[in-house]
Write a protein that holds these residues in place. Sequence first.
Motif, short mmCIF file in Angstrom:
data_model
loop_
_atom_site.label_atom_id
_atom_site.label_comp_id
_atom_site.label_asym_id
_atom_site.label_seq_id
_atom_site.Cartn_x
_atom_site.Cartn_y
_atom_site.Cartn_z
N TYR A 19 97.43 62.91 73.15
CA TYR A 19 96.23 63.72 72.98
C TYR A 19 96.13 64.73 74.12
CZ TYR A 19 94.66 60.02 69.81
OH TYR A 19 94.56 59.12 68.77
N GLY A 60 84.76 63.33 68.86
CA GLY A 60 83.68 64.25 69.13
C GLY A 60 83.88 64.86 70.52
N ILE A 61 83.00 65.79 70.89
CA ILE A 61 83.18 66.49 72.17
C ILE A 61 82.67 65.68 73.35
CG2 ILE A 61 83.05 68.75 71.07
CD1 ILE A 61 80.22 69.01 72.28
N LEU A 87 96.60 62.68 77.45
CA LEU A 87 96.41 61.24 77.32
C LEU A 87 97.42 60.66 76.36
CD1 LEU A 87 92.52 61.28 77.00
CD2 LEU A 87 93.80 60.39 78.94
N GLN A 119 93.21 66.75 76.22
CA GLN A 119 91.77 66.83 76.48
C GLN A 119 91.50 67.98 77.43
OE1 GLN A 119 89.92 63.35 78.25
NE2 GLN A 119 87.89 63.99 77.61
N PHE A 174 94.42 53.46 75.88
CA PHE A 174 94.73 54.72 76.53
C PHE A 174 95.22 54.53 77.95
CE2 PHE A 174 93.34 58.22 73.80
CZ PHE A 174 92.69 57.52 72.80
N GLY A 175 96.13 55.40 78.34
CA GLY A 175 96.55 55.48 79.72
C GLY A 175 95.58 56.34 80.53
N PRO A 176 95.80 56.46 81.83
CA PRO A 176 94.89 57.22 82.69
C PRO A 176 95.06 58.73 82.55
CG PRO A 176 96.71 56.35 83.96
CD PRO A 176 96.85 55.78 82.60
N LEU A 190 94.00 67.57 80.48
CA LEU A 190 94.39 66.18 80.72
C LEU A 190 95.14 65.71 79.48
CD1 LEU A 190 94.08 63.61 82.55
CD2 LEU A 190 92.05 63.07 81.18
N GLN A 203 102.94 61.57 62.50
CA GLN A 203 101.79 62.40 62.21
C GLN A 203 101.72 63.49 63.27
OE1 GLN A 203 97.98 60.53 61.02
NE2 GLN A 203 98.92 58.63 61.70
N GLY A 212 91.27 57.22 82.01
CA GLY A 212 91.50 57.35 80.57
C GLY A 212 90.33 56.78 79.80
N LEU A 213 90.49 56.72 78.49
CA LEU A 213 89.42 56.22 77.62
C LEU A 213 89.55 54.71 77.42
CD1 LEU A 213 89.76 59.31 76.83
CD2 LEU A 213 88.67 58.66 74.69
N PHE A 244 82.58 58.96 73.99
CA PHE A 244 83.17 59.71 72.89
C PHE A 244 83.11 58.90 71.61
CE2 PHE A 244 84.99 63.32 75.05
CZ PHE A 244 85.17 62.88 76.35
N GLN A 285 85.86 68.94 76.73
CA GLN A 285 86.12 68.70 75.30
C GLN A 285 86.53 67.25 75.05
OE1 GLN A 285 85.65 71.16 72.96
NE2 GLN A 285 84.92 72.39 74.67
N GLY A 286 86.49 66.86 73.80
CA GLY A 286 87.03 65.57 73.43
C GLY A 286 88.53 65.66 73.26
N PRO A 287 89.21 64.54 73.26
CA PRO A 287 90.66 64.55 73.05
C PRO A 287 91.04 65.11 71.70
CG PRO A 287 89.93 62.44 73.93
CD PRO A 287 88.70 63.19 73.53
N GLU A 303 93.35 50.12 66.80
CA GLU A 303 92.86 49.98 68.16
C GLU A 303 93.90 50.55 69.11
OE1 GLU A 303 91.26 46.22 69.12
OE2 GLU A 303 90.90 46.72 71.21
N GLN A 304 93.57 51.66 69.71
CA GLN A 304 94.47 52.32 70.63
C GLN A 304 94.04 52.08 72.07
OE1 GLN A 304 95.75 56.34 69.59
NE2 GLN A 304 94.63 56.17 67.68
N TYR A 325 84.33 55.28 72.49
CA TYR A 325 85.12 55.12 73.70
C TYR A 325 84.27 55.57 74.89
CZ TYR A 325 89.47 54.51 71.07
OH TYR A 325 90.47 54.04 70.24
#
Lengths: 115, 112
Positions: free
Chosen positions: B35, A106-107, B90, B37, B103-105, B88, B56, A43-44, A90, B41-43, B100-101, A36
């Motif tokens: 998520y 990942g970070i 998400l 974030q 993402f919003g802003p 943040l 989940q 966003g991603l 990412f 860091q990553g989400p 396949e996801q 991503y």
Amino acid sequence: AQSVTQLDSQVPVFEEAPVELRCNYSSSVSVYLFWYVQYPNQGLQLLLKYLSGSTLVESINGFEAEFNKSQTSFHLRKPSVHISDTAEYFCAVIFHSGGYQKVTFGIGTKLQVIP
Amino acid sequence: DAGVTQSPTHLIKTRGQQVTLRCSPKSGHDTVSWYQQALGQGPQFIFQYYEEEERQRGNFPDRFSGHQFPNYSSELNVNALLLGDSALYLCASSWDRGNEQFFGPGTRLTVL
């Protein structure tokens, strides 16, 4: 344990030079792999994905990644970067376990393209 | 197609307060994932909703809860806010818990 590792937190590269962003994972189950991209204050966006089939996958803007099962890697490459590629990237992995799909990111690696 | 939308864009709260974040999935999608974030860091996966149920959950305390409505939109609620909840948030949507996801802003939450 299942994990995703991006070893490089920042990667500076000159415009039109090649770049490789590294991603390794640890898993005892099957995986799906993703890259991503995140631009500032956004966003991603999905860049590319590997689910099955050919281990080399490509995006529409010139990036490619190759799934290497023996090395548990999914490195992202581009032969010639552009200023507009400056962003954070990412790596994400879906681990298949017990009927559920858990997404682990990942970070991130910040790619800085230098004019 | 408006894509995934989230509201509000920014939010400032104080410790101990409660917050609700909202997400509308991409048209045609029925699954919503949330998520967190943190800066640098990553989400981190919080939970996923499908058919109005939490399917989940990641490693987050019960202070984090959610809801999915019949129109597939979703809310994330966080109670008893801590400084460490600043991040943040998400939202991502997909079809039938698919891979396949989109993402919003995001919603930027600051806890003072």
